[in-house]
Scaffold this motif. Sequence first.
Motif, PDB file in Angstrom:
ATOM      1  N   ALA A  91       0.966  -0.748 -10.991  1.00 42.46           N
ATOM      2  CA  ALA A  91       1.274  -0.373  -9.619  1.00 42.46           C
ATOM      3  C   ALA A  91       0.163  -0.804  -8.665  1.00 42.46           C
ATOM      4  O   ALA A  91       0.430  -1.306  -7.563  1.00 42.46           O
ATOM      5  CB  ALA A  91       1.489   1.142  -9.528  1.00 42.46           C
ATOM      6  N   ALA A  92      -1.079  -0.615  -9.087  1.00 41.18           N
ATOM      7  CA  ALA A  92      -2.210  -0.992  -8.238  1.00 41.18           C
ATOM      8  C   ALA A  92      -2.231  -2.485  -7.960  1.00 41.18           C
ATOM      9  O   ALA A  92      -2.665  -2.925  -6.884  1.00 41.18           O
ATOM     10  CB  ALA A  92      -3.518  -0.565  -8.899  1.00 41.18           C
ATOM     11  N   ALA A  93      -1.748  -3.277  -8.899  1.00 42.44           N
ATOM     12  CA  ALA A  93      -1.739  -4.738  -8.745  1.00 42.44           C
ATOM     13  C   ALA A  93      -0.482  -5.259  -8.056  1.00 42.44           C
ATOM     14  O   ALA A  93      -0.379  -6.458  -7.790  1.00 42.44           O
ATOM     15  CB  ALA A  93      -1.869  -5.393 -10.119  1.00 42.44           C
ATOM     16  N   HIS A  94       0.473  -4.362  -7.761  1.00 41.42           N
ATOM     17  CA  HIS A  94       1.753  -4.803  -7.203  1.00 41.42           C
ATOM     18  C   HIS A  94       2.177  -3.955  -6.001  1.00 41.42           C
ATOM     19  O   HIS A  94       3.323  -3.512  -5.909  1.00 41.42           O
ATOM     20  CB  HIS A  94       2.837  -4.775  -8.286  1.00 41.42           C
ATOM     21  CG  HIS A  94       2.634  -5.777  -9.368  1.00 41.42           C
ATOM     22  ND1 HIS A  94       1.787  -5.545 -10.441  1.00 41.42           N
ATOM     23  CD2 HIS A  94       3.157  -7.023  -9.555  1.00 41.42           C
ATOM     24  CE1 HIS A  94       1.803  -6.606 -11.227  1.00 41.42           C
ATOM     25  NE2 HIS A  94       2.606  -7.505 -10.720  1.00 41.42           N
ATOM     26  N   GLY A  95       1.243  -3.747  -5.097  1.00 38.18           N
ATOM     27  CA  GLY A  95       1.601  -3.127  -3.828  1.00 38.18           C
ATOM     28  C   GLY A  95       1.488  -1.629  -3.764  1.00 38.18           C
ATOM     29  O   GLY A  95       1.857  -1.021  -2.750  1.00 38.18           O
TER      30      GLY A  95
ATOM     31  N   ASN B 154       0.820  -1.209   0.000  1.00 41.29           N
ATOM     32  CA  ASN B 154       0.000   0.000   0.000  1.00 41.29           C
ATOM     33  C   ASN B 154       0.858   1.264   0.000  1.00 41.29           C
ATOM     34  O   ASN B 154       0.620   2.214   0.749  1.00 41.29           O
ATOM     35  CB  ASN B 154      -0.956   0.004   1.200  1.00 41.29           C
ATOM     36  CG  ASN B 154      -1.903  -1.170   1.173  1.00 41.29           C
ATOM     37  OD1 ASN B 154      -2.446  -1.532   0.127  1.00 41.29           O
ATOM     38  ND2 ASN B 154      -2.101  -1.795   2.325  1.00 41.29           N
ATOM     39  N   LEU B 155       1.840   1.261  -0.881  1.00 39.53           N
ATOM     40  CA  LEU B 155       2.787   2.371  -0.959  1.00 39.53           C
ATOM     41  C   LEU B 155       2.256   3.489  -1.852  1.00 39.53           C
ATOM     42  O   LEU B 155       1.596   3.221  -2.858  1.00 39.53           O
ATOM     43  CB  LEU B 155       4.106   1.871  -1.531  1.00 39.53           C
ATOM     44  CG  LEU B 155       4.833   0.790  -0.735  1.00 39.53           C
ATOM     45  CD1 LEU B 155       5.958   0.193  -1.577  1.00 39.53           C
ATOM     46  CD2 LEU B 155       5.378   1.370   0.565  1.00 39.53           C
ATOM     47  N   PRO B 156       2.551   4.746  -1.510  1.00 47.99           N
ATOM     48  CA  PRO B 156       2.235   5.820  -2.452  1.00 47.99           C
ATOM     49  C   PRO B 156       3.039   5.615  -3.725  1.00 47.99           C
ATOM     50  O   PRO B 156       4.158   5.091  -3.697  1.00 47.99           O
ATOM     51  CB  PRO B 156       2.666   7.085  -1.704  1.00 47.99           C
ATOM     52  CG  PRO B 156       3.667   6.618  -0.699  1.00 47.99           C
ATOM     53  CD  PRO B 156       3.236   5.236  -0.308  1.00 47.99           C
ATOM     54  N   VAL B 157       2.477   6.018  -4.846  1.00 51.95           N
ATOM     55  CA  VAL B 157       3.056   5.722  -6.161  1.00 51.95           C
ATOM     56  C   VAL B 157       3.519   7.015  -6.833  1.00 51.95           C
ATOM     57  O   VAL B 157       2.769   7.994  -6.891  1.00 51.95           O
ATOM     58  CB  VAL B 157       2.018   5.011  -7.063  1.00 51.95           C
ATOM     59  CG1 VAL B 157       2.592   4.774  -8.461  1.00 51.95           C
ATOM     60  CG2 VAL B 157       1.587   3.694  -6.425  1.00 51.95           C
TER      61      VAL B 157
END
Length: 287
Positions: A150-154, A74-77
């Motif tokens: 990104a949404a599918a990988h943390g 759940n990291l900011p991207v």
Amino acid sequence: MLKDDIDSLAPSRDFSRRSFVQTTVGSGFAAAVLPVSAQTLTTDTAGLEAGSIVIPVGEFSMPAYRAQPAGGKNLPVVLVASEIFGVHEHIADVCRRFAKAGYLAIAPELFVRQGNAGAYTEAGKLIAEVVSKAGDAQVMADLDATVAWAAAHGGDTGRLGITGFCWGGRTTWRYVAHNPRVKAGVAWYGPVARSYHPGDKTIVELAASIKAPVLGLYGAADGGIPVDTLTQLEAALKAAGNLKSEVVVYPDTPHAFYADYRPSYRKAAADDGWARCLAWFRKNGVA
């Protein structure tokens, strides 16, 4: 293209696109920027997951460089849009700098369909044969696919930002206009009154579509981006009701002042810009 990126570059080399992308995305430096300066900064990978990835865009597989805190969820991207030279070591290092600050940072190879940006030593040929063929429609779709990856990988794409340099600076403004999910952008010396692809609008022309706050970082001595064009953009943003965006112009500072691998690097402006960049993302929900 800015004069600083064209002058004193030799003719291009001929490389295999497939082998170049597979072996050098995010590693080494683009041929056009060699030799690199002794002042070049290097960020280590301690505590990080970092390296090349592949992002599906329909049936196409787009290479990219990714860096994030090891085991992070759940990291900011932050999307990182490269200069015209593609995703070489400096752009990968920027991703690692963001990862050290707690972000999932991804730099997609947005020119890969057109050719090997990193293989050219002549910037004029690079623009004509590669950059000018990568239009906004393709680039926006590729960035959308990067967000989906990104949404599918943390990644927490509810905290989505974008930054970029030169061509990537323009791309930053452009993607904020395109994607209303972007919380904030930081555009480093991206042209605002001209485009690279025939038919694409300028950022000044798109100002009414830019709703999220964007921080623009520019040098007053950048011969390719006149300060009056930045004034035009600020006026257009204000007229459209975007009062949160901001443009910072560093006195006596050239184009590419953040590029520590080039003679144009100016440490004081670069350090101040980086601090402003991180603070901007924190202030605007990308943290």
